[in-house]
Design a protein around this motif. Sequence first.
Motif, PDB file in Angstrom:
ATOM      1  N   LEU A  31       0.860  -1.189   0.000  1.00  0.00           N
ATOM      2  CA  LEU A  31       0.000   0.000   0.000  1.00  0.00           C
ATOM      3  C   LEU A  31       0.891   1.232   0.000  1.00  0.00           C
ATOM      4  O   LEU A  31       1.854   1.306   0.779  1.00  0.00           O
ATOM      5  CB  LEU A  31      -0.879   0.044   1.258  1.00  0.00           C
ATOM      6  N   ASP A  32       0.579   2.172  -0.879  1.00  0.00           N
ATOM      7  CA  ASP A  32       1.308   3.438  -0.905  1.00  0.00           C
ATOM      8  C   ASP A  32       0.437   4.510  -0.261  1.00  0.00           C
ATOM      9  O   ASP A  32      -0.616   4.864  -0.794  1.00  0.00           O
ATOM     10  CB  ASP A  32       1.653   3.852  -2.340  1.00  0.00           C
ATOM     11  N   CYS A  33       0.897   5.017   0.889  1.00  0.00           N
ATOM     12  CA  CYS A  33       0.086   5.952   1.670  1.00  0.00           C
ATOM     13  C   CYS A  33       0.866   7.240   1.914  1.00  0.00           C
ATOM     14  O   CYS A  33       2.062   7.318   1.637  1.00  0.00           O
ATOM     15  CB  CYS A  33      -0.256   5.334   3.031  1.00  0.00           C
TER      16      CYS A  33
ATOM     17  N   ASN B 164      13.338   6.160  -4.749  1.00  0.00           N
ATOM     18  CA  ASN B 164      12.853   7.478  -5.168  1.00  0.00           C
ATOM     19  C   ASN B 164      11.548   7.233  -5.924  1.00  0.00           C
ATOM     20  O   ASN B 164      11.540   6.613  -6.988  1.00  0.00           O
ATOM     21  CB  ASN B 164      13.879   8.167  -6.078  1.00  0.00           C
ATOM     22  N   GLN B 165      10.449   7.683  -5.322  1.00  0.00           N
ATOM     23  CA  GLN B 165       9.129   7.465  -5.953  1.00  0.00           C
ATOM     24  C   GLN B 165       8.780   8.691  -6.788  1.00  0.00           C
ATOM     25  O   GLN B 165       8.709   9.801  -6.260  1.00  0.00           O
ATOM     26  CB  GLN B 165       8.078   7.241  -4.862  1.00  0.00           C
ATOM     27  N   VAL B 166       8.593   8.479  -8.078  1.00  0.00           N
ATOM     28  CA  VAL B 166       8.351   9.602  -8.993  1.00  0.00           C
ATOM     29  C   VAL B 166       7.283   9.239 -10.019  1.00  0.00           C
ATOM     30  O   VAL B 166       6.920   8.065 -10.166  1.00  0.00           O
ATOM     31  CB  VAL B 166       9.649   9.995  -9.745  1.00  0.00           C
TER      32      VAL B 166
ATOM     33  N   GLY C 122      -1.102   7.593 -15.649  1.00  0.00           N
ATOM     34  CA  GLY C 122      -1.252   8.988 -16.086  1.00  0.00           C
ATOM     35  C   GLY C 122      -2.300   9.718 -15.263  1.00  0.00           C
ATOM     36  O   GLY C 122      -2.810  10.753 -15.686  1.00  0.00           O
ATOM     37  N   SER C 123      -2.649   9.166 -14.106  1.00  0.00           N
ATOM     38  CA  SER C 123      -3.559   9.781 -13.134  1.00  0.00           C
ATOM     39  C   SER C 123      -4.975  10.015 -13.695  1.00  0.00           C
ATOM     40  O   SER C 123      -5.355   9.414 -14.708  1.00  0.00           O
ATOM     41  CB  SER C 123      -2.941  11.071 -12.572  1.00  0.00           C
ATOM     42  N   ILE C 124      -5.710  10.920 -13.042  1.00  0.00           N
ATOM     43  CA  ILE C 124      -7.134  11.094 -13.364  1.00  0.00           C
ATOM     44  C   ILE C 124      -7.313  11.644 -14.789  1.00  0.00           C
ATOM     45  O   ILE C 124      -6.637  12.588 -15.181  1.00  0.00           O
ATOM     46  CB  ILE C 124      -7.781  12.059 -12.346  1.00  0.00           C
TER      47      ILE C 124
ATOM     48  N   PRO D  49      -0.640   1.673  -9.072  1.00  0.00           N
ATOM     49  CA  PRO D  49      -1.887   2.232  -9.596  1.00  0.00           C
ATOM     50  C   PRO D  49      -2.961   2.304  -8.497  1.00  0.00           C
ATOM     51  O   PRO D  49      -2.925   1.529  -7.546  1.00  0.00           O
ATOM     52  CB  PRO D  49      -2.295   1.221 -10.674  1.00  0.00           C
ATOM     53  N   ARG D  50      -3.876   3.219  -8.704  1.00  0.00           N
ATOM     54  CA  ARG D  50      -4.986   3.382  -7.741  1.00  0.00           C
ATOM     55  C   ARG D  50      -6.296   3.183  -8.463  1.00  0.00           C
ATOM     56  O   ARG D  50      -6.463   3.605  -9.607  1.00  0.00           O
ATOM     57  CB  ARG D  50      -4.956   4.797  -7.166  1.00  0.00           C
ATOM     58  N   SER D  51      -7.237   2.535  -7.809  1.00  0.00           N
ATOM     59  CA  SER D  51      -8.594   2.460  -8.343  1.00  0.00           C
ATOM     60  C   SER D  51      -9.569   2.295  -7.195  1.00  0.00           C
ATOM     61  O   SER D  51      -9.216   1.770  -6.132  1.00  0.00           O
ATOM     62  CB  SER D  51      -8.730   1.282  -9.318  1.00  0.00           C
ATOM     63  N   THR D  52     -10.808   2.731  -7.431  1.00  0.00           N
ATOM     64  CA  THR D  52     -11.861   2.520  -6.439  1.00  0.00           C
ATOM     65  C   THR D  52     -12.726   1.323  -6.840  1.00  0.00           C
ATOM     66  O   THR D  52     -13.558   0.873  -6.057  1.00  0.00           O
ATOM     67  CB  THR D  52     -12.778   3.764  -6.362  1.00  0.00           C
TER      68      THR D  52
ATOM     69  N   GLU E 265     -13.269  -4.370  -9.727  1.00  0.00           N
ATOM     70  CA  GLU E 265     -12.900  -5.031 -10.985  1.00  0.00           C
ATOM     71  C   GLU E 265     -11.557  -4.507 -11.500  1.00  0.00           C
ATOM     72  O   GLU E 265     -10.684  -5.280 -11.909  1.00  0.00           O
ATOM     73  CB  GLU E 265     -14.002  -4.764 -12.014  1.00  0.00           C
ATOM     74  N   ARG E 266     -11.381  -3.179 -11.454  1.00  0.00           N
ATOM     75  CA  ARG E 266     -10.130  -2.612 -11.969  1.00  0.00           C
ATOM     76  C   ARG E 266      -8.965  -2.888 -11.021  1.00  0.00           C
ATOM     77  O   ARG E 266      -7.828  -3.067 -11.452  1.00  0.00           O
ATOM     78  CB  ARG E 266     -10.306  -1.117 -12.248  1.00  0.00           C
ATOM     79  N   ILE E 267      -9.246  -2.924  -9.722  1.00  0.00           N
ATOM     80  CA  ILE E 267      -8.190  -3.276  -8.755  1.00  0.00           C
ATOM     81  C   ILE E 267      -7.669  -4.680  -9.089  1.00  0.00           C
ATOM     82  O   ILE E 267      -6.460  -4.914  -9.167  1.00  0.00           O
ATOM     83  CB  ILE E 267      -8.745  -3.213  -7.306  1.00  0.00           C
TER      84      ILE E 267
HETATM   85  P1  NDP Z   1      -3.116   6.404 -11.507  1.00  0.00           P
HETATM   86  O1  NDP Z   1      -2.129   6.622 -12.587  1.00  0.00           O
HETATM   87  O2  NDP Z   1      -3.023   5.203 -10.656  1.00  0.00           O
HETATM   88  O3  NDP Z   1      -4.552   6.510 -12.161  1.00  0.00           O
HETATM   89  C1  NDP Z   1      -5.701   6.475 -11.359  1.00  0.00           C
HETATM   90  C2  NDP Z   1      -6.900   6.734 -12.263  1.00  0.00           C
HETATM   91  O4  NDP Z   1      -7.002   5.667 -13.217  1.00  0.00           O
HETATM   92  C3  NDP Z   1      -8.181   6.776 -11.499  1.00  0.00           C
HETATM   93  O5  NDP Z   1      -8.984   7.780 -12.090  1.00  0.00           O
HETATM   94  C4  NDP Z   1      -8.791   5.387 -11.731  1.00  0.00           C
HETATM   95  O6  NDP Z   1     -10.192   5.493 -11.762  1.00  0.00           O
HETATM   96  C5  NDP Z   1      -8.264   5.015 -13.082  1.00  0.00           C
HETATM   97  N1  NDP Z   1      -8.001   3.557 -13.236  1.00  0.00           N
HETATM   98  C6  NDP Z   1      -7.292   2.755 -12.415  1.00  0.00           C
HETATM   99  N2  NDP Z   1      -7.240   1.502 -12.903  1.00  0.00           N
HETATM  100  C7  NDP Z   1      -7.933   1.511 -14.064  1.00  0.00           C
HETATM  101  C8  NDP Z   1      -8.245   0.518 -15.021  1.00  0.00           C
HETATM  102  N3  NDP Z   1      -7.818  -0.737 -14.910  1.00  0.00           N
HETATM  103  N4  NDP Z   1      -9.007   0.885 -16.098  1.00  0.00           N
HETATM  104  C9  NDP Z   1      -9.431   2.161 -16.248  1.00  0.00           C
HETATM  105  N5  NDP Z   1      -9.167   3.144 -15.364  1.00  0.00           N
HETATM  106  C10 NDP Z   1      -8.416   2.823 -14.281  1.00  0.00           C
HETATM  107  O7  NDP Z   1      -3.132   7.755 -10.621  1.00  0.00           O
HETATM  108  P2  NDP Z   1      -2.687   8.297  -9.213  1.00  0.00           P
HETATM  109  O8  NDP Z   1      -2.310   9.707  -9.488  1.00  0.00           O
HETATM  110  O9  NDP Z   1      -3.641   7.999  -8.156  1.00  0.00           O
HETATM  111  O10 NDP Z   1      -1.328   7.524  -8.871  1.00  0.00           O
HETATM  112  C11 NDP Z   1      -1.318   6.295  -8.190  1.00  0.00           C
HETATM  113  C12 NDP Z   1      -0.758   6.444  -6.781  1.00  0.00           C
HETATM  114  O11 NDP Z   1       0.555   6.995  -6.808  1.00  0.00           O
HETATM  115  C13 NDP Z   1      -1.522   7.433  -5.889  1.00  0.00           C
HETATM  116  O12 NDP Z   1      -2.759   6.913  -5.462  1.00  0.00           O
HETATM  117  C14 NDP Z   1      -0.508   7.665  -4.792  1.00  0.00           C
HETATM  118  O13 NDP Z   1      -0.503   6.582  -3.889  1.00  0.00           O
HETATM  119  C15 NDP Z   1       0.783   7.715  -5.602  1.00  0.00           C
HETATM  120  N6  NDP Z   1       1.176   9.109  -5.922  1.00  0.00           N
HETATM  121  C16 NDP Z   1       2.277   9.631  -5.303  1.00  0.00           C
HETATM  122  C17 NDP Z   1       2.650  10.932  -5.528  1.00  0.00           C
HETATM  123  C18 NDP Z   1       3.826  11.498  -4.832  1.00  0.00           C
HETATM  124  O14 NDP Z   1       3.982  12.738  -4.808  1.00  0.00           O
HETATM  125  N7  NDP Z   1       4.723  10.684  -4.269  1.00  0.00           N
HETATM  126  C19 NDP Z   1       1.927  11.806  -6.481  1.00  0.00           C
HETATM  127  C20 NDP Z   1       0.826  11.130  -7.148  1.00  0.00           C
HETATM  128  C21 NDP Z   1       0.482   9.838  -6.879  1.00  0.00           C
HETATM  129  P3  NDP Z   1     -11.148   4.484 -10.928  1.00  0.00           P
HETATM  130  O15 NDP Z   1     -10.881   4.727  -9.483  1.00  0.00           O
HETATM  131  O16 NDP Z   1     -12.516   4.900 -11.348  1.00  0.00           O
HETATM  132  O17 NDP Z   1     -10.800   3.082 -11.371  1.00  0.00           O
END
Ligand code: NDP
Length: 299
Positions: free
Chosen positions: A44-46, A181-183, A212-214, A252-255, A258-260
């Motif tokens: 888990l990345d928190c 280094n997390q980037v 590529g995030s949201i 990667p993050r998802s809510t 299914e995608r998790i």
């Molecule tokens: P992600 O690159 O993980 O993308 C998340 C987005 O993609 C959400 O909108 C999610 O929507 C969607 N998604 C996830 N899985 C799928 C899938 N299989 N198919 C389609 N859509 C999908 O973005 P994050 O910016 O959240 O980066 C991931 C993690 O990295 C963060 O949660 C955090 O823990 C870390 N982070 C660290 C940072 C730092 O400064 N160190 C900065 C940014 C992030 P949905 O929930 O609807 O599936």
Amino acid sequence: MLPDYFTLVNGQKVPSVGLGTWQLEGGKGYSAIKHALQNGYKMLDCAFAYYNQEVVGRAIKDSGIAREEIFLVDKLANTWHSAAEKNLELTLKSLGVEYLDLWLMHWPSPLNHHGNDPKTPKLADGSVDFEKDWDYVKTWKSMVELHRNYPEKLKSIGVANFGVKELEAIIEATGVVPVVNQVELHPSCNQQQLFKFCGDHGIQLVAYSPLGSIGSPLLQNEDLAGIAAKNGVTIPQCLISWGVANGWPVIPRSTSFERIDQNLQLVELSKDDLFEITRIGSQNKHRFVTAPWHSFAEI
Ligand code: NDP
């Protein structure tokens, strides 16, 4: 075969895929984290700055998964650089755990601990209120000392959002190299200089925002869709597998349950496909995560 783990210089094993927990809040966030842990996620990345640590802690506890089965990463918040020990205590308390597997400096950007906002304090003119008489080298020294003094609470320490310049500064000042280094890392932001520097110094890169995030345009890219369809998987699975094949863990993050689940299923891409994904990214260079308190050197 894609690896299940990457081994850090100190011998710790970091799972190839973890769950990002930014914005995983409330009941939905709790369910997502618990589901991930109960269905194979081992990292888990928190972060303190996500302000969801009680939710994460509760999900860990209720998952029934033993603490030592989870690689738990947390981050020192920008407004707590000059009070690192207190931030660590608060983090462990709100997560309800005895130790972190990895503690990262979230950004090389100390912000005013006593400012007008716990996340992004601002000065009267609207500019970011940085901590006076403090810098990230001092913060790294504090983290090194805490790691030495409390090895039972901190298994290892690292950084996030550091470029080559910042890495050189902390290594020169302390002789202590961060293990991670997390980037931001994905095909549109593959940070080649940083990759080389970290490789040369035994620093493991970890890929945040690997999709590529949201609202990521990568998920709409037709060429990537073609590679995904050919391999019978989705674009996110290709992006996550591309990262692991390149040599870094991804978070990667998802809510969505299914995608998790889907994001944990890696695919062995051919050399040609990996090359093509890199090429597509290099034609669409973009950094998704920016912050008013830091300017990045490369994408
Ligand atoms: P992600 O690159 O993980 O993308 C998340 C987005 O993609 C959400 O909108 C999610 O929507 C969607 N998604 C996830 N899985 C799928 C899938 N299989 N198919 C389609 N859509 C999908 O973005 P994050 O910016 O959240 O980066 C991931 C993690 O990295 C963060 O949660 C955090 O823990 C870390 N982070 C660290 C940072 C730092 O400064 N160190 C900065 C940014 C992030 P949905 O929930 O609807 O599936």
